[in-house]
Design a protein around this motif. Structure first.
Motif: not given
Length: 188
Positions: A33-37
């Protein structure tokens, strides 16, 4: 480590891209989630569209895995974070037909100007595409400001050379894209 690296230089895509790959292998939904966001919230020049497509694919796969595992609330929270990362405060697109060339420049409220000569400004504006004719798919200029400051944005479109069909072009301005306040304005 990747999160620390992105804090030091948030303009670099590598920490997000590498973290996304590692998190996928480890099935770490929080880091995915952190990386894709992080990838989707930034508009890096040239290859940002390909990076965004990969991040969207990874996000969709992760969301589907959460749903299959019966984690509906977590999947909804994950999707909300991805949708939030894809919001854009201001997008301007100039389109035309013909073998001519137009150039877009945007004077931002903080006395910065985004143009072909300065494609990335301190105010956050990025000229993501500088096009020219005759190929229709290349006849556009596009400006994006993910987090636009309040104030007046002045557009200037300059004719450089060649033939612009009908001596006309279209301008599409989208403010608050991806939010409930989204507004689209089109002019010829």
């Amino acid at each position: 480590l990747y999160q620390q690296a992105s804090t030091i230089d948030p303009t670099r895509p590598e920490p997000y891209v590498l973290a996304m790959k590692l998190a996928q292998r480890m099935h770490d939904v929080d880091v995915v989630q952190w990386a894709c966001s992080g990838i989707l919230a930034h508009v890096w020049t040239k290859d940002f569209e390909a990076r965004h497509q990969v991040a969207e694919d990874v996000a969709t796969d992760t969301e589907q895995e959460l749903l299959k595992a019966g984690q509906k609330d977590r999947a909804a929270q994950f999707r909300a974070a991805i949708d939030d990362a894809q919001r854009r405060d201001l997008t301007v697109r100039v389109e035309w037909s013909g073998d001519g060339d137009l150039d877009l420049s945007v004077k931002e409220p903080f006395q910065t100007t985004c143009s072909v000569l300065n494609p990335m400004t301190a105010s956050g504006g990025i000229l993501v595409h500088d096009g020219f004719g005759p190929r229709r798919e290349n006849c556009y200029e596009e400006y994006v400001c993910v987090q636009a400051g309040s104030g007046e944005y002045q557009l200037q479109i300059d004719y450089l050379d060649g033939t612009i069909v009908g001596k006309r072009f279209g301008v599409t301005i989208v403010s608050h894209a991806g939010s409930r306040l989204e507004k689209i304005t089109r002019q010829t």
